[in-house]
Design a protein around this motif. Structure first.
Motif, mmCIF file in Angstrom:
data_model
loop_
_atom_site.group_PDB
_atom_site.id
_atom_site.type_symbol
_atom_site.label_atom_id
_atom_site.label_comp_id
_atom_site.label_asym_id
_atom_site.label_seq_id
_atom_site.Cartn_x
_atom_site.Cartn_y
_atom_site.Cartn_z
ATOM 1 N N LEU A 1 5.656 -1.788 -3.087
ATOM 2 C CA LEU A 1 5.174 -2.512 -4.258
ATOM 3 C C LEU A 1 3.670 -2.310 -4.454
ATOM 4 C CD1 LEU A 1 6.349 -4.377 -6.371
ATOM 5 C CD2 LEU A 1 5.841 -6.309 -4.906
ATOM 6 N N LYS A 2 2.941 -2.246 -3.363
ATOM 7 C CA LYS A 2 1.485 -2.097 -3.433
ATOM 8 C C LYS A 2 1.104 -0.779 -4.114
ATOM 9 C CE LYS A 2 -1.402 -4.529 -0.152
ATOM 10 N NZ LYS A 2 -1.808 -4.638 1.242
ATOM 11 N N THR B 1 8.712 -5.858 -12.202
ATOM 12 C CA THR B 1 7.931 -4.957 -11.357
ATOM 13 C C THR B 1 8.669 -4.635 -10.067
ATOM 14 O OG1 THR B 1 5.915 -5.919 -12.250
ATOM 15 C CG2 THR B 1 5.682 -4.605 -10.254
ATOM 16 N N ARG B 2 9.283 -5.644 -9.478
ATOM 17 C CA ARG B 2 10.019 -5.420 -8.233
ATOM 18 C C ARG B 2 11.162 -4.438 -8.455
ATOM 19 N NH1 ARG B 2 9.442 -8.651 -3.823
ATOM 20 N NH2 ARG B 2 11.553 -8.162 -3.164
ATOM 21 N N LYS C 1 1.858 -0.892 -7.845
ATOM 22 C CA LYS C 1 0.926 -1.686 -8.649
ATOM 23 C C LYS C 1 -0.412 -0.982 -8.828
ATOM 24 C CE LYS C 1 2.576 -6.390 -8.257
ATOM 25 N NZ LYS C 1 2.396 -7.700 -7.637
ATOM 26 N N ALA D 1 9.885 -0.923 -8.872
ATOM 27 C CA ALA D 1 9.369 -0.351 -7.632
ATOM 28 C C ALA D 1 10.504 -0.057 -6.662
ATOM 29 C CB ALA D 1 8.357 -1.300 -7.001
ATOM 30 N N LEU E 1 12.665 -2.278 -5.432
ATOM 31 C CA LEU E 1 12.974 -3.371 -4.509
ATOM 32 C C LEU E 1 14.031 -4.260 -5.119
ATOM 33 C CD1 LEU E 1 9.303 -4.311 -3.634
ATOM 34 C CD2 LEU E 1 10.867 -3.029 -2.189
#
Ligand SMILES: [Zn+2]
Length: 100
Positions: free
Chosen positions: A3-4, A76-77, A7, A80, A82
């Motif tokens: 995720l990092k 977003t998750r 972003k 990515a 997830l």
């Protein structure tokens, strides 16, 4: 990809005066509410097509939408790669966000 890392792609876009200007345009177009759930508090601007995939659309108003923090985090998750948080954890987290 975590995720990092994901972003990080949009972080350099969402800084600076140019972003502030287009952010307000997107919010005005969407009536200052989340386009998914209608929430009016804690709004964030989302890139419909992620900056990672379409950096050329980073400044395109058509590629922006207003989302509340909860809907944005969920999207977003997913992007990515997830899994979405379990509903109980999601509810708890949004409760914490509202309290802050
Ligand atoms: Zn929402």
């Amino acid at each position: 990809m975590g995720l990092k890392t994901f972003k990080r792609y949009s972080r350099h876009i969402t800084r600076g005066p140019r972003w502030k200007a287009i952010r307000v345009q997107a919010l005005q177009r969407d009536g200052w509410k989340c386009v998914q759930c209608g929430e009016k508090v804690g709004l964030e601007i989302d890139h419909i097509k992620p900056v990672r995939d379409r950096p050329d659309l980073a400044w395109s108003l058509d590629n922006l939408q207003s989302l509340c923090g909860r809907c944005h985090a969920r999207k977003t998750r997913t992007e990515a790669g997830l899994k979405p948080l379990p509903p109980t954890r999601q509810a708890w987290r949004s409760l914490l966000q509202k309290g802050l």
